[in-house]
Design an enzyme around this catalytic site. Structure first.
Site, PDB file in Angstrom:
ATOM      1  N   LEU A   1       0.803  -1.312  -0.017  1.00 21.89           N
ATOM      2  CA  LEU A   1      -0.167   0.180  -0.055  1.00 21.89           C
ATOM      3  C   LEU A   1       0.863   1.175   0.016  1.00 21.89           C
ATOM      4  O   LEU A   1       1.554   1.495   1.108  1.00 21.89           O
ATOM      5  CB  LEU A   1      -0.803  -0.163   1.366  1.00 21.89           C
ATOM      6  CG  LEU A   1      -2.180  -0.754   1.455  1.00 21.89           C
ATOM      7  CD1 LEU A   1      -2.606  -0.483   3.041  1.00 21.89           C
ATOM      8  CD2 LEU A   1      -3.205   0.052   0.618  1.00 21.89           C
ATOM      9  N   HIS A   2       0.783   2.023  -0.855  1.00 27.29           N
ATOM     10  CA  HIS A   2       1.456   3.257  -0.932  1.00 27.29           C
ATOM     11  C   HIS A   2       0.901   4.673  -1.451  1.00 27.29           C
ATOM     12  O   HIS A   2       1.370   5.659  -1.466  1.00 27.29           O
ATOM     13  CB  HIS A   2       2.828   3.249  -1.326  1.00 27.29           C
ATOM     14  CG  HIS A   2       2.921   3.018  -2.845  1.00 27.29           C
ATOM     15  ND1 HIS A   2       2.434   1.990  -3.640  1.00 27.29           N
ATOM     16  CD2 HIS A   2       3.176   3.991  -3.886  1.00 27.29           C
ATOM     17  CE1 HIS A   2       2.709   2.151  -4.791  1.00 27.29           C
ATOM     18  NE2 HIS A   2       2.983   3.361  -5.129  1.00 27.29           N
ATOM     19  N   ARG A   3      -0.195   4.247  -2.277  1.00 28.06           N
ATOM     20  CA  ARG A   3      -0.741   5.403  -3.215  1.00 28.06           C
ATOM     21  C   ARG A   3      -1.420   6.397  -2.123  1.00 28.06           C
ATOM     22  O   ARG A   3      -2.076   6.156  -1.443  1.00 28.06           O
ATOM     23  CB  ARG A   3      -2.057   4.695  -4.065  1.00 28.06           C
ATOM     24  CG  ARG A   3      -1.443   4.493  -5.124  1.00 28.06           C
ATOM     25  CD  ARG A   3      -2.214   4.444  -6.402  1.00 28.06           C
ATOM     26  NE  ARG A   3      -1.234   3.330  -6.995  1.00 28.06           N
ATOM     27  CZ  ARG A   3      -0.298   4.046  -7.669  1.00 28.06           C
ATOM     28  NH1 ARG A   3      -0.076   5.182  -7.809  1.00 28.06           N
ATOM     29  NH2 ARG A   3       0.640   3.230  -8.569  1.00 28.06           N
TER      30      ARG A   3
ATOM     31  N   ARG B   1       6.471   6.139   2.965  1.00 26.09           N
ATOM     32  CA  ARG B   1       5.425   6.837   3.295  1.00 26.09           C
ATOM     33  C   ARG B   1       4.304   6.141   4.211  1.00 26.09           C
ATOM     34  O   ARG B   1       3.552   6.827   4.946  1.00 26.09           O
ATOM     35  CB  ARG B   1       5.137   7.709   1.879  1.00 26.09           C
ATOM     36  CG  ARG B   1       4.446   6.664   0.919  1.00 26.09           C
ATOM     37  CD  ARG B   1       3.767   7.414  -0.241  1.00 26.09           C
ATOM     38  NE  ARG B   1       2.625   8.163   0.156  1.00 26.09           N
ATOM     39  CZ  ARG B   1       2.238   9.657   0.021  1.00 26.09           C
ATOM     40  NH1 ARG B   1       3.208  10.135  -0.343  1.00 26.09           N
ATOM     41  NH2 ARG B   1       0.996   9.843   0.087  1.00 26.09           N
TER      42      ARG B   1
ATOM     43  N   ASP C   1      -1.892  -1.757  -4.058  1.00 28.01           N
ATOM     44  CA  ASP C   1      -2.504  -0.690  -4.834  1.00 28.01           C
ATOM     45  C   ASP C   1      -1.360  -0.208  -5.871  1.00 28.01           C
ATOM     46  O   ASP C   1      -1.225   0.809  -6.673  1.00 28.01           O
ATOM     47  CB  ASP C   1      -2.811   0.473  -4.111  1.00 28.01           C
ATOM     48  CG  ASP C   1      -1.751   1.385  -3.174  1.00 28.01           C
ATOM     49  OD1 ASP C   1      -0.676   0.613  -3.245  1.00 28.01           O
ATOM     50  OD2 ASP C   1      -2.095   1.726  -2.379  1.00 28.01           O
TER      51      ASP C   1
END
Ligand code: UD1
Length: 362
Positions: free
Chosen positions: A203-205, A238, A281
């Site tokens: 997950l990073h979006r 992030r 994602d």
């Protein structure tokens, strides 16, 4: 004749890796320029080492910042380089900020641009990558596409047909040439998981990890999934920051995952290959799971890579807990689904690109 190849962020590295040898084989000298957008060892150098990418000839060292700062800083630093050492053409890959910055700098200096992985469209302009794709394609001279939808998108945007070249997927060149080495690692065993008995999550979006409501909803589903399968979660820097910021890291009901460090190329490929399914994602992982025949649930409402859905391995599940769990239920109750490999995802894409550039430039 020299080509400058630009890479900046993790998903670029597996795309430039297979290009270098075929470009040299047809007679080009290649200069590798790293923008420095990604700079952590695990987000950058590891990939150069594992994929045998030559050390960058130049690292612009831009680092993190706002998108506007990052793009303008790459442009400022590249202007000096391209002015002092003008290449015959610039090769950019993918859709990250460094891709757009390099393409725009080159075109302003009258240097032709080749865009690898051109024409993909999510039709979601809130995605930073969508803007990067549209802009880069509008100013590129060679548009190398990975799937049929890209050709349709580019033609709709008025790109002359002779600029569009359907060559296949460079990332799959890398995957096919490294798969055996990756399988030999058995990375899941080291993490105490059996074959096809765990799930991989990434997950990073911004649309998922910057919005606490969405992130919470996804993590609730993950918690539920973890009652049946261990969920291995290689964490993007992030995302780690956002979990802390929202206080989710401490919430028992939201941490069913097993957080692990960002994985190298081989280890990530090994983990995906052995997973029951992948929850992500990422753009690239939708394609990699398609090539591996592993079911993928994409935590987004759209994809710029429709061939991964048509081929049968990928499903869009969005971010709502119930929707994610319904899709997991379908995977659990159906036998392993094998996917079809999209056309020209055959390991020869980089060679096709090198031949076209040689024909047009030499
Ligand atoms: C970028 C790409 C995205 C790609 C992703 C893969 C753009 C617009 N986005 O997003 O398309 O899917 O890379 O990872 O170009 N950070 C570190 N160390 C690093 C790099 C980043 O700690 O080596 C942290 C910093 O806090 C930084 C943040 O991650 O501010 C975001 O990095 P950035 O490159 O701006 O975007 P990504 O989210 O990585």
């Amino acid at each position: 004749m020299q080509l400058s190849i630009i890479a900046g962020a993790r998903p670029n590295f597996m795309k430039i890796a297979p290009l270098i040898r075929p470009l040299k084989d047809v007679g080009f000298a290649t200069k590798i320029i790293h923008s420095g957008q990604h700079y952590d060892q695990k987000m950058s150098q590891t990939f150069f080492d594992e994929l045998n990418i030559p050390h960058p000839d130049l690292n612009l060292g831009v680092g993190s910042g706002s998108h506007i700062w990052q793009i303008s800083e790459v442009m400022r630093r590249l202007e000096t380089e391209f002015t002092e050492n003008p290449p015959a053409a610039v090769v950019v890959v993918g859709d990250v900020n460094s891709t757009l910055a390099a393409a725009l700098t080159a075109v302003k200096l009258g240097i032709p641009v080749a865009h690898v992985e051109s024409g993909l469209r999510s039709f979601d302009r809130a995605m930073p990558e969508e803007i990067n794709r549209i802009m880069t394609d509008a100013i590129s001279d060679w548009l190398f596409t990975s799937e049929p939808s890209a050709q349709t998108n580019l033609e709709r945007e008025g790109v002359p047909a002779e600029r569009i070249h359907f060559v296949g997927n460079v990332m799959i060149d890398t995957l096919l040439s490294h798969r055996k080495q990756a399988q030999a690692l058995h990375s899941s065993r080291e993490l105490g998981c059996g074959d096809k008995d765990y799930v991989v999550l990434t997950l990073h979006r911004p649309s998922n990890v910057d919005d606490p409501e969405r992130l919470e909803s996804i993590l609730k589903a993950v918690h539920d999934i973890s009652e049946d399968y261990p969920v291995l979660f290689p964490i993007h820097p992030r995302t780690r920051g956002q979990l802390q910021k929202f206080g989710f890291a401490e919430r028992h009901d939201l941490n069913g995952y097993r957080m692990v460090e960002p994985q190298g190329y081989h280890s990530m490929l090994s983990l995906m290959d052995g997973a029951r399914f992948v929850l992500t994602d990422s753009g690239g992982m939708q394609e990699e799971t398609t090539a591996l025949g592993v079911p993928c649930l994409t935590l987004r409402e759209n994809t710029e890579r429709p061939s991964t859905i048509e081929s049968g391995s990928n499903q869009l599940v969005g971010w709502r807990t119930d929707d994610i769990l319904a899709a997991v239920g379908r995977i659990k109750s159906s036998p392993d689904r094998s996917s079809q490999i999209p056309e020209k995802w055959d390991g020869k894409t980089s060679t096709r690109i090198a031949e076209i550039l040689h024909r047009d430039l030499a």
